[in-house]
Design a protein around this motif. Sequence first.
Motif, PDB file in Angstrom:
ATOM      1  N   LYS A  76       9.888  42.277 -57.269  1.00  0.00           N
ATOM      2  CA  LYS A  76      10.249  42.895 -55.883  1.00  0.00           C
ATOM      3  C   LYS A  76      10.987  42.235 -55.206  1.00  0.00           C
ATOM      4  CE  LYS A  76       6.509  45.233 -54.439  1.00  0.00           C
ATOM      5  NZ  LYS A  76       5.250  45.673 -54.087  1.00  0.00           N
ATOM      6  N   VAL A  77      12.264  42.962 -54.690  1.00  0.00           N
ATOM      7  CA  VAL A  77      13.517  42.370 -53.763  1.00  0.00           C
ATOM      8  C   VAL A  77      13.253  43.062 -52.545  1.00  0.00           C
ATOM      9  CG1 VAL A  77      15.840  41.807 -53.631  1.00  0.00           C
ATOM     10  CG2 VAL A  77      14.510  41.719 -56.007  1.00  0.00           C
ATOM     11  N   LEU A  78      13.156  42.409 -51.320  1.00  0.00           N
ATOM     12  CA  LEU A  78      13.277  43.057 -50.130  1.00  0.00           C
ATOM     13  C   LEU A  78      14.606  42.608 -49.388  1.00  0.00           C
ATOM     14  CD1 LEU A  78      11.952  44.723 -47.826  1.00  0.00           C
ATOM     15  CD2 LEU A  78      11.031  42.552 -47.072  1.00  0.00           C
ATOM     16  N   GLY A  83      13.692  55.708 -55.940  1.00  0.00           N
ATOM     17  CA  GLY A  83      12.989  54.592 -56.334  1.00  0.00           C
ATOM     18  C   GLY A  83      13.016  53.482 -55.426  1.00  0.00           C
ATOM     19  N   ILE A  84      13.588  53.278 -54.405  1.00  0.00           N
ATOM     20  CA  ILE A  84      13.817  52.513 -53.666  1.00  0.00           C
ATOM     21  C   ILE A  84      13.231  52.877 -52.177  1.00  0.00           C
ATOM     22  CG2 ILE A  84      15.665  51.085 -51.963  1.00  0.00           C
ATOM     23  CD1 ILE A  84      17.800  52.019 -54.283  1.00  0.00           C
ATOM     24  N   GLU A  85      12.445  51.904 -51.686  1.00  0.00           N
ATOM     25  CA  GLU A  85      11.567  52.205 -50.641  1.00  0.00           C
ATOM     26  C   GLU A  85      12.565  51.463 -49.381  1.00  0.00           C
ATOM     27  OE1 GLU A  85       6.991  51.447 -48.816  1.00  0.00           O
ATOM     28  OE2 GLU A  85       7.851  50.606 -50.963  1.00  0.00           O
ATOM     29  N   TYR A  86      12.403  52.116 -48.072  1.00  0.00           N
ATOM     30  CA  TYR A  86      13.184  51.764 -46.987  1.00  0.00           C
ATOM     31  C   TYR A  86      12.584  51.866 -45.671  1.00  0.00           C
ATOM     32  CZ  TYR A  86      14.077  56.505 -45.790  1.00  0.00           C
ATOM     33  OH  TYR A  86      13.830  57.904 -45.227  1.00  0.00           O
ATOM     34  N   TRP A  87      12.874  50.994 -44.873  1.00  0.00           N
ATOM     35  CA  TRP A  87      12.324  50.965 -43.490  1.00  0.00           C
ATOM     36  C   TRP A  87      13.259  50.789 -42.568  1.00  0.00           C
ATOM     37  CZ3 TRP A  87      10.600  48.234 -47.531  1.00  0.00           C
ATOM     38  CH2 TRP A  87       9.316  48.395 -47.941  1.00  0.00           C
ATOM     39  N   ILE A  88      13.505  51.913 -41.547  1.00  0.00           N
ATOM     40  CA  ILE A  88      14.358  51.556 -40.419  1.00  0.00           C
ATOM     41  C   ILE A  88      13.525  51.184 -39.057  1.00  0.00           C
ATOM     42  CG2 ILE A  88      15.994  52.745 -38.742  1.00  0.00           C
ATOM     43  CD1 ILE A  88      16.502  54.612 -41.179  1.00  0.00           C
ATOM     44  N   CYS A  89      13.825  50.093 -38.685  1.00  0.00           N
ATOM     45  CA  CYS A  89      12.919  49.580 -37.613  1.00  0.00           C
ATOM     46  C   CYS A  89      13.443  48.405 -37.015  1.00  0.00           C
ATOM     47  CB  CYS A  89      11.608  49.120 -38.405  1.00  0.00           C
ATOM     48  SG  CYS A  89      11.578  47.754 -39.446  1.00  0.00           S
ATOM     49  N   GLY A  90      12.516  47.910 -36.061  1.00  0.00           N
ATOM     50  CA  GLY A  90      13.037  46.487 -35.251  1.00  0.00           C
ATOM     51  C   GLY A  90      11.950  45.268 -36.045  1.00  0.00           C
ATOM     52  N   PHE A 129       4.706  45.403 -48.871  1.00  0.00           N
ATOM     53  CA  PHE A 129       5.579  45.427 -49.913  1.00  0.00           C
ATOM     54  C   PHE A 129       5.414  44.192 -50.795  1.00  0.00           C
ATOM     55  CE2 PHE A 129       9.888  45.030 -51.805  1.00  0.00           C
ATOM     56  CZ  PHE A 129      10.025  46.159 -52.499  1.00  0.00           C
ATOM     57  N   SER A 130       4.992  43.109 -50.084  1.00  0.00           N
ATOM     58  CA  SER A 130       4.760  41.839 -50.746  1.00  0.00           C
ATOM     59  C   SER A 130       5.944  41.380 -51.933  1.00  0.00           C
ATOM     60  CB  SER A 130       3.483  41.954 -51.692  1.00  0.00           C
ATOM     61  OG  SER A 130       3.192  40.820 -52.106  1.00  0.00           O
ATOM     62  N   PRO A 131       7.095  41.154 -51.299  1.00  0.00           N
ATOM     63  CA  PRO A 131       8.217  40.827 -52.115  1.00  0.00           C
ATOM     64  C   PRO A 131       8.279  39.381 -52.840  1.00  0.00           C
ATOM     65  CG  PRO A 131       8.943  40.294 -49.826  1.00  0.00           C
ATOM     66  CD  PRO A 131       7.390  41.089 -49.936  1.00  0.00           C
ATOM     67  N   ASP A 132       8.994  39.512 -53.992  1.00  0.00           N
ATOM     68  CA  ASP A 132       8.933  38.374 -54.652  1.00  0.00           C
ATOM     69  C   ASP A 132      10.247  37.210 -54.234  1.00  0.00           C
ATOM     70  OD1 ASP A 132       6.937  38.571 -56.679  1.00  0.00           O
ATOM     71  OD2 ASP A 132       8.265  40.092 -57.452  1.00  0.00           O
TER      72      ASP A 132
END
Length: 176
Positions: free
Chosen positions: A2-4, A61-68, A79-82
Amino acid sequence: MKVLWCCNVILPEIADAAGISEMAHSAGWIEGFLHGIKAQKDVELGIICPGNKETHGAFDGIEYWICGSESYKSILDAFSPDIVHVFGTENEESNKLVSLFNNKSRTVINIQGMAGLCADVYIDGLPITLQRKQRFFEKIIGNGILNQRDNLQLRGNKEAETFSMAGHVIGRTDID
């Protein structure tokens, strides 16, 4: 794996998916990475883009967030990225995410500019009178040439701190 990603613009594909195409900014280097990573079946990608109106969704298949940056902790928890991969360190939001992730060996930074180095040469060659000159409104809002240089230097200090928390840095120029 998992990559963020943390981008400093809203990518066109994310803007389209979120229904805000008018907010898209082309960032060819990031878009190139995106097309390449989509072909990697063993990578689950999440992308954070800056925005005032919080939006969360998915496309291809890509999760996204638009946020501060106030949402970064909850995104990291959910999301718990590696790996956290930050595009650009010239803003405080990058520093906040890297600090919250707090895993140097699994943090990657792509340099997009070097605020501190720009500050070092910002006024080079300008006569002292021009450096100190401020129009009335510049003085009121603190936006004269020396203020701009000082603000760049503050961003450069934060940028250096961000670099110190990352185990991997990608550059592309001699300055980088």
